[in-house]
Design an enzyme around this catalytic site. Structure first.
Site, PDB file in Angstrom:
ATOM      1  N   GLU A   1       0.725  10.589 -40.366  1.00 51.23           N
ATOM      2  CA  GLU A   1       0.966   9.702 -41.566  1.00 51.23           C
ATOM      3  C   GLU A   1       0.195  10.117 -42.494  1.00 51.23           C
ATOM      4  O   GLU A   1       0.039   9.306 -43.601  1.00 51.23           O
ATOM      5  CB  GLU A   1       0.418   8.205 -41.153  1.00 51.23           C
ATOM      6  CG  GLU A   1       1.157   7.703 -39.983  1.00 51.23           C
ATOM      7  CD  GLU A   1       0.600   6.335 -39.607  1.00 51.23           C
ATOM      8  OE1 GLU A   1      -0.369   5.799 -40.322  1.00 51.23           O
ATOM      9  OE2 GLU A   1       1.026   5.830 -38.579  1.00 51.23           O
ATOM     10  N   CYS A   2       0.043  11.494 -43.145  1.00 46.56           N
ATOM     11  CA  CYS A   2      -0.474  11.963 -44.021  1.00 46.56           C
ATOM     12  C   CYS A   2       0.680  12.279 -45.139  1.00 46.56           C
ATOM     13  O   CYS A   2       1.623  12.568 -44.726  1.00 46.56           O
ATOM     14  CB  CYS A   2      -1.441  13.099 -43.531  1.00 46.56           C
ATOM     15  SG  CYS A   2      -2.049  14.211 -44.921  1.00 46.56           S
ATOM     16  N   GLY A   3       0.112  12.416 -46.515  1.00 45.66           N
ATOM     17  CA  GLY A   3       1.070  12.652 -47.568  1.00 45.66           C
ATOM     18  C   GLY A   3       1.377  14.262 -47.396  1.00 45.66           C
ATOM     19  O   GLY A   3       2.423  14.607 -47.984  1.00 45.66           O
TER      20      GLY A   3
END
Length: 164
Positions: free
Chosen positions: A39-41
């Site tokens: 769920e990281c950019g």
């Protein structure tokens, strides 16, 4: 043990399915070791660039060892089964996935303690964020560290040199 004798091969880790794996499975292979998060950019860019790199260089001896970590902004909250499904289904990407670990702090995995000691970072040796990448040669030595913001495609020049 002399510094040149210290390699990733002295470490073990649990894979995503809970099996104990010796890092000596990477003998005679170059390896990108990376801490990952779903769920990281930076997730989409890294997975979409790491997949074609593995596809292109696997036959020449490249492996990718991905270690999920939830230490940065809680961006890997899922269990191992969900992480594996996410990477395989969303990206059709099958790196060597390992169980979730810590990369910093008192519970940091010994492999990451070694990686950080071998190639320290800017502003300190700790891992700054998801997708810090380490390039390991075919003898198990850490040869380069890349920042989380380094695009995997920008590692290709080093891979070409390493894989001959």
């Amino acid at each position: 043990m002399a510094a040149k004798d210290k390699t990733i091969y002295q470490f073990h880790a649990k894979d995503i399915d809970g099996n104990d794996v010796s890092m000596d499975k990477y003998k005679d292979k170059a390896v990108i070791i990376v801490n990952v998060a779903s769920e990281c950019g930076l997730t989409n860019k890294n997975y979409t660039q790491l997949k074609p790199i593995l596809d292109k260089y696997k036959e020449r001896g490249l492996a990718i060892a991905a270690f999920p970590c939830n230490q940065f902004g809680g961006q890997e909250p899922s269990c191992e089964i969900d992480i594996k499904d996410f990477v395989n289904k969303k990206y059709q990407f099958e790196p060597d996935l390992y169980a979730k670990i810590d990369v910093n702090g008192k519970d940091a995995h010994p492999l990451f303690e070694f990686l950080k000691k071998e190639k320290g970072g800017t502003l300190g040796d700790f891992i700054k964020w998801n997708f810090t990448k380490f390039l390991v040669d075919k003898e198990g030595h850490v040869i380069k560290r890349y920042a989380p913001t380094t695009d995997p495609k920008d590692m290709e020049k080093d891979l070409e040199k390493l894989l001959g």
